[in-house]
Design a protein around this motif. Sequence first.
Motif, PDB file in Angstrom:
ATOM      1  N   LEU A 169      43.531  41.972  32.401  1.00 40.78           N
ATOM      2  CA  LEU A 169      44.201  43.196  32.400  1.00 40.78           C
ATOM      3  C   LEU A 169      43.587  44.423  32.939  1.00 40.78           C
ATOM      4  CD1 LEU A 169      45.910  42.918  28.829  1.00 40.78           C
ATOM      5  CD2 LEU A 169      47.063  42.577  30.946  1.00 40.78           C
ATOM      6  N   LEU A 170      42.075  44.228  32.547  1.00 39.26           N
ATOM      7  CA  LEU A 170      41.219  45.332  33.073  1.00 39.26           C
ATOM      8  C   LEU A 170      41.087  45.188  34.845  1.00 39.26           C
ATOM      9  CD1 LEU A 170      37.763  44.871  30.847  1.00 39.26           C
ATOM     10  CD2 LEU A 170      39.123  46.750  31.623  1.00 39.26           C
ATOM     11  N   SER A 171      41.377  44.087  35.250  1.00 37.43           N
ATOM     12  CA  SER A 171      41.309  43.929  36.918  1.00 37.43           C
ATOM     13  C   SER A 171      42.713  44.928  37.298  1.00 37.43           C
ATOM     14  CB  SER A 171      41.562  42.489  37.536  1.00 37.43           C
ATOM     15  OG  SER A 171      40.308  41.985  37.050  1.00 37.43           O
ATOM     16  N   TRP A 172      43.880  44.586  36.503  1.00 33.34           N
ATOM     17  CA  TRP A 172      44.960  45.286  36.973  1.00 33.34           C
ATOM     18  C   TRP A 172      44.909  46.807  36.909  1.00 33.34           C
ATOM     19  CZ3 TRP A 172      48.123  41.109  34.365  1.00 33.34           C
ATOM     20  CH2 TRP A 172      48.735  40.163  35.210  1.00 33.34           C
ATOM     21  N   MET A 173      44.172  47.438  35.614  1.00 26.39           N
ATOM     22  CA  MET A 173      43.859  48.661  35.114  1.00 26.39           C
ATOM     23  C   MET A 173      43.150  49.241  36.153  1.00 26.39           C
ATOM     24  SD  MET A 173      42.528  50.214  31.769  1.00 26.39           S
ATOM     25  CE  MET A 173      40.816  50.054  32.108  1.00 26.39           C
ATOM     26  N   TYR A 174      42.027  48.728  36.887  1.00 20.85           N
ATOM     27  CA  TYR A 174      41.221  49.398  37.704  1.00 20.85           C
ATOM     28  C   TYR A 174      41.855  49.500  39.171  1.00 20.85           C
ATOM     29  CZ  TYR A 174      37.265  50.032  34.495  1.00 20.85           C
ATOM     30  OH  TYR A 174      36.247  50.216  33.462  1.00 20.85           O
ATOM     31  N   ALA A 175      42.725  48.350  39.330  1.00 20.24           N
ATOM     32  CA  ALA A 175      43.274  48.435  40.738  1.00 20.24           C
ATOM     33  C   ALA A 175      44.064  49.386  40.739  1.00 20.24           C
ATOM     34  CB  ALA A 175      43.920  46.874  41.001  1.00 20.24           C
ATOM     35  N   TYR A 176      45.064  49.648  39.664  1.00 20.90           N
ATOM     36  CA  TYR A 176      46.017  50.874  39.346  1.00 20.90           C
ATOM     37  C   TYR A 176      45.635  51.904  39.718  1.00 20.90           C
ATOM     38  CZ  TYR A 176      49.941  53.429  38.323  1.00 20.90           C
ATOM     39  OH  TYR A 176      51.036  54.325  38.382  1.00 20.90           O
ATOM     40  N   TYR A 177      44.059  52.391  38.854  1.00 22.10           N
ATOM     41  CA  TYR A 177      43.597  53.605  38.969  1.00 22.10           C
ATOM     42  C   TYR A 177      43.248  53.723  40.591  1.00 22.10           C
ATOM     43  CZ  TYR A 177      42.959  53.967  33.981  1.00 22.10           C
ATOM     44  OH  TYR A 177      43.123  54.203  32.730  1.00 22.10           O
ATOM     45  N   CYS A 178      42.410  52.918  41.112  1.00 22.58           N
ATOM     46  CA  CYS A 178      42.298  52.836  42.490  1.00 22.58           C
ATOM     47  C   CYS A 178      43.184  53.371  43.395  1.00 22.58           C
ATOM     48  CB  CYS A 178      41.428  51.755  43.069  1.00 22.58           C
ATOM     49  SG  CYS A 178      39.779  51.276  42.152  1.00 22.58           S
ATOM     50  N   PHE A 179      44.377  52.716  43.442  1.00 19.50           N
ATOM     51  CA  PHE A 179      45.419  52.961  44.147  1.00 19.50           C
ATOM     52  C   PHE A 179      46.199  54.244  43.885  1.00 19.50           C
ATOM     53  CE2 PHE A 179      44.998  48.694  45.907  1.00 19.50           C
ATOM     54  CZ  PHE A 179      44.888  48.822  47.081  1.00 19.50           C
ATOM     55  N   GLU A 180      46.036  54.609  42.715  1.00 22.12           N
ATOM     56  CA  GLU A 180      46.878  55.856  42.248  1.00 22.12           C
ATOM     57  C   GLU A 180      46.527  57.194  42.843  1.00 22.12           C
ATOM     58  OE1 GLU A 180      48.205  57.880  38.060  1.00 22.12           O
ATOM     59  OE2 GLU A 180      46.127  57.235  38.308  1.00 22.12           O
ATOM     60  N   TYR A 181      45.459  57.368  43.364  1.00 20.57           N
ATOM     61  CA  TYR A 181      44.864  58.408  44.096  1.00 20.57           C
ATOM     62  C   TYR A 181      45.433  58.333  45.470  1.00 20.57           C
ATOM     63  CZ  TYR A 181      40.972  59.264  40.923  1.00 20.57           C
ATOM     64  OH  TYR A 181      40.295  59.425  39.947  1.00 20.57           O
ATOM     65  N   LYS A 182      45.820  57.298  46.179  1.00 24.41           N
ATOM     66  CA  LYS A 182      46.454  57.234  47.476  1.00 24.41           C
ATOM     67  C   LYS A 182      47.949  57.585  47.119  1.00 24.41           C
ATOM     68  CE  LYS A 182      47.457  54.137  51.322  1.00 24.41           C
ATOM     69  NZ  LYS A 182      47.131  52.726  51.629  1.00 24.41           N
TER      70      LYS A 182
END
Length: 343
Positions: free
Chosen positions: A219-232
């Motif tokens: 879940l942490l992996s998904w959370m950080y991935a979403y954070y990273c792509f959300e800016y784009k």
Amino acid sequence: MESSVSVPADLAGSLIRKSKQGLVLWAEGFREACCLHRVFIYCFRSRQLAVRTGQCFLLNGFIFLGSIFLLKSVIVPALQWILPDQCPQITSEDSRSCGGILEFYNFLRLGLVQLFYVFWFFPLYILSFILSNIWYNDIAKHGFFAIEEYGASGTKLTDQKESQTSQKTVSKAKSTDFEGVMIGIAEQIYSVLLLTFFFLEVYVIGFIPYIGKALNFLLLSWMYAYYCFEYKWNLSGLSLDKRLDFFETNWAFFAGFGSPCALAIFLFSPLVSYGVMAILFPLFVLTATGSEADKIVSLPRTKWRGAGLGRVPIFYVADYVSTKILTLLPTQQGRATPENKAL
């Protein structure tokens, strides 16, 4: 008999194909996250991006992590030498008085270390948290425009094309009509609630016996991935429902992308892991900004004849709680719609 045997065989074959596809997508996501050479390319293209990235390294790396290293390597050993926890060779008559002195030394040493945390680490942590979140937005914006400016080929566009690209990007990112502005605000409110409850969900799941740590890492992996792509996605004007649909449909890719981010949480203590993540996070934001995820995830589908892994409702619980809270707010329609749940 032949039909009854063929059904389990077909099911097993399907599971094997989907497992292979999931592993390939996970590996592609992990590889995309580790493409840190893009950071140097984008920083070379944009001076503002290089300055902001350097500021993150200076504050979170040199000052924050440097302070932790100074505390553990210099201050604590110095206090241990000045206020020792063992008495020299003494007689039995002096053992009682020596024990009282050692207790006082331990109390004083612990108190001095706590003062260092209260008057230096905690204020520095708050300052780093505020400034880093401001800088992350700037880093994502400068990186996004650096990519748009040079195009997919990596060659600088002409002034006319550059102006058109910038205007197109800005028009996507910001809608001028009132309805568009309200939908944008509603999506931001909903997104904040969604990620907040998802973070709480990740925290609670970590306490489940036996499988809690593994689920927590996923879940942490998904959370950080979403954070990273959300800016784009914010800068490109992608709507929230399309983001969630794309993310949950390609869950294996994003699990791989967020894995390097989640490793820092598990490898270090909480304070050190924050400093490490504060350094690494803007780098992963830039790799996400330069990643063509839609093209990458379509390749395994072509190889496996269009068979997808299926959508995994990663944000189901957080979405349910967020929607219930938003329905309590006064709305014109009295209910949350799938397109703009926060209105």
